[in-house]
Motif scaffolding. Structure first.
Motif, mmCIF file in Angstrom:
data_model
loop_
_atom_site.group_PDB
_atom_site.id
_atom_site.type_symbol
_atom_site.label_atom_id
_atom_site.label_comp_id
_atom_site.label_asym_id
_atom_site.label_seq_id
_atom_site.Cartn_x
_atom_site.Cartn_y
_atom_site.Cartn_z
ATOM 1 N N LEU A 196 37.332 42.307 42.060
ATOM 2 C CA LEU A 196 38.284 42.769 43.073
ATOM 3 C C LEU A 196 38.667 44.219 42.819
ATOM 4 N N ASP A 197 39.169 44.866 43.874
ATOM 5 C CA ASP A 197 39.628 46.247 43.721
ATOM 6 C C ASP A 197 41.003 46.471 44.340
ATOM 7 N N GLY A 198 41.682 45.375 44.709
ATOM 8 C CA GLY A 198 43.007 45.492 45.297
ATOM 9 C C GLY A 198 43.018 45.494 46.809
ATOM 10 N N LEU A 223 38.703 39.035 38.732
ATOM 11 C CA LEU A 223 38.676 40.198 37.834
ATOM 12 C C LEU A 223 39.061 41.459 38.584
ATOM 13 N N ARG A 224 39.972 42.213 38.019
ATOM 14 C CA ARG A 224 40.347 43.511 38.563
ATOM 15 C C ARG A 224 40.003 44.587 37.543
ATOM 16 N N ALA A 270 41.817 38.107 35.128
ATOM 17 C CA ALA A 270 41.579 39.049 34.025
ATOM 18 C C ALA A 270 41.660 40.460 34.557
ATOM 19 N N VAL A 271 42.114 41.363 33.715
ATOM 20 C CA VAL A 271 42.126 42.795 34.021
ATOM 21 C C VAL A 271 41.204 43.481 33.036
ATOM 22 N N LEU A 272 40.276 44.281 33.551
ATOM 23 C CA LEU A 272 39.295 44.951 32.708
ATOM 24 C C LEU A 272 39.514 46.450 32.780
#
Length: 334
Positions: A196-198, A223-224, A270-272
């Motif tokens: 995802l990108d928001g 995942l962002r 999760a945030v990467l």
């Protein structure tokens, strides 16, 4: 290119894991698999068979016949020979599914009025004519090599114009079923990873990813990726985010997905953090570490892989991933 009418595949709503919202995808009805006789295409067929077993879907095998040129043989005779060979190839593929109790149809698309073979056009015609195809499973590259496949190949043309999601299967795909999971032995339960990108466009891949997860028995990970301006990079589950609202946004989508698909074994976030130039490699590495059956991304649908929602990031993922990549068209095309 003319295609024949197929009997629609339907199932009672009570058998489907989704709610009654017409905009919410239902369980797979029919999977379309292009075949060309290559071992790569056979690998995509094996994954389609596994998905069909997990969802009760039918399979449609499609092949576009090339006008054959054989020295000393009349072109019409050569075409008939090519059709005979193609029919035998489709039948061999169909038997693989039927041997496992699946409903399999075969579709041979032949040139009309001497037009050249166009595999992408044949696939798209079959999608639009059959009506109940809801996933295409195909190899990312045939005879042209991986990099050329990402830009300008049959797969790229199908992704640009398909009204349904396309599961791109690379040569090195290691995901042939969710048990055991892909990746390292200690990766844990398999998941479908949604990058995802928001944006709302990127989030349109969430439900199709859950649809794929349902057919494989996997969970879903949202995942962002956030910019990392420091010296290090790495994944973080709800920690060390660049902006606080990133966690809230992921939680919102996770809650919505659990409401729509409570049967999923899990939904996690999760945030990467990654250097911008290493985002594709970071997503792929994270997918492997976390047992990803596939990586799911959405597209704006404005010109192929160079216009996918994550731009060059997505083309980098498609080019290098060893797991399948689910490319979801914009809502307006579905």
């Amino acid at each position: 290119m003319a295609v024949r009418e197929l009997e629609p595949i339907t199932r009672p709503r009570s058998e489907l894991p989704w709610d009654d919202d017409e905009r919410t995808p239902v369980g797979y009805r029919r999977l379309l698999v292009p075949l060309d006789g290559s071992t790569r295409a056979a690998g995509a067929l094996e994954i389609a068979v596994e998905l069909a077993e997990g969802s009760g879907a039918a399979i449609l095998l499609v092949h576009a016949v090339a006008p054959a040129t054989v020295p000393g043989v009349d072109p019409r005779t050569a075409l008939e020979i090519a059709k005979t060979d193609a029919t035998a190839m489709l039948e061999r593929g169909a038997q693989r599914g039927r041997a496992r109790g699946l409903h399999v149809d075969e579709l041979l698309v032949t040139p009309v009025d001497g037009e050249p073979r166009d595999a992408a056009r044949a696939i798209l015609t079959a999608i639009r004519h059959t009506h109940d195809v809801d996933l295409v499973v195909m190899t990312t590259h045939g005879r042209t090599g991986l990099r050329r496949a990402v830009f300008g190949s049959v797969a790229d043309r199908v992704v640009r114009s398909s009204d349904v999601p396309v599961l791109l299967v690379p040569d090195a795909a290691r995901c042939h079923g969710a048990d055991p999971p892909c990746g390292s032995p200690d990766a844990g339960p398999a998941c479908v990873l949604v990058a995802l990108d928001g944006s709302e466009t990127a989030a349109s891949a969430v439900l199709p990813a859950a649809q794929l997860a349902t057919a494989t028995g996997a969970g879903v990970e949202l995942l962002r990726v956030v910019p990392n301006h420091g010296s290090g990079e790495g994944p973080s589950h709800s920690t060390a985010v660049t902006r606080p609202h990133v966690e809230d946004d992921l939680s919102r989508w996770a809650d919505a997905l659990l409401d729509a698909a409570p049967h999923l074994p899990f939904v996690r976030t999760a945030v990467l953090a990654a250097n911008e130039r290493r985002v594709p490699a970071a997503i792929i590495a994270h997918a492997a570490r976390n047992g990803a059956y596939a990586i799911a991304l959405a597209t704006h649908g404005r010109g192929g892989f160079t216009r996918l929602v994550l731009g060059s990031v997505t083309s980098g993922v498609v080019a290098a991933a060893e797991t399948p990549v689910l490319v979801v068209p914009p809502v307006g095309r579905r």
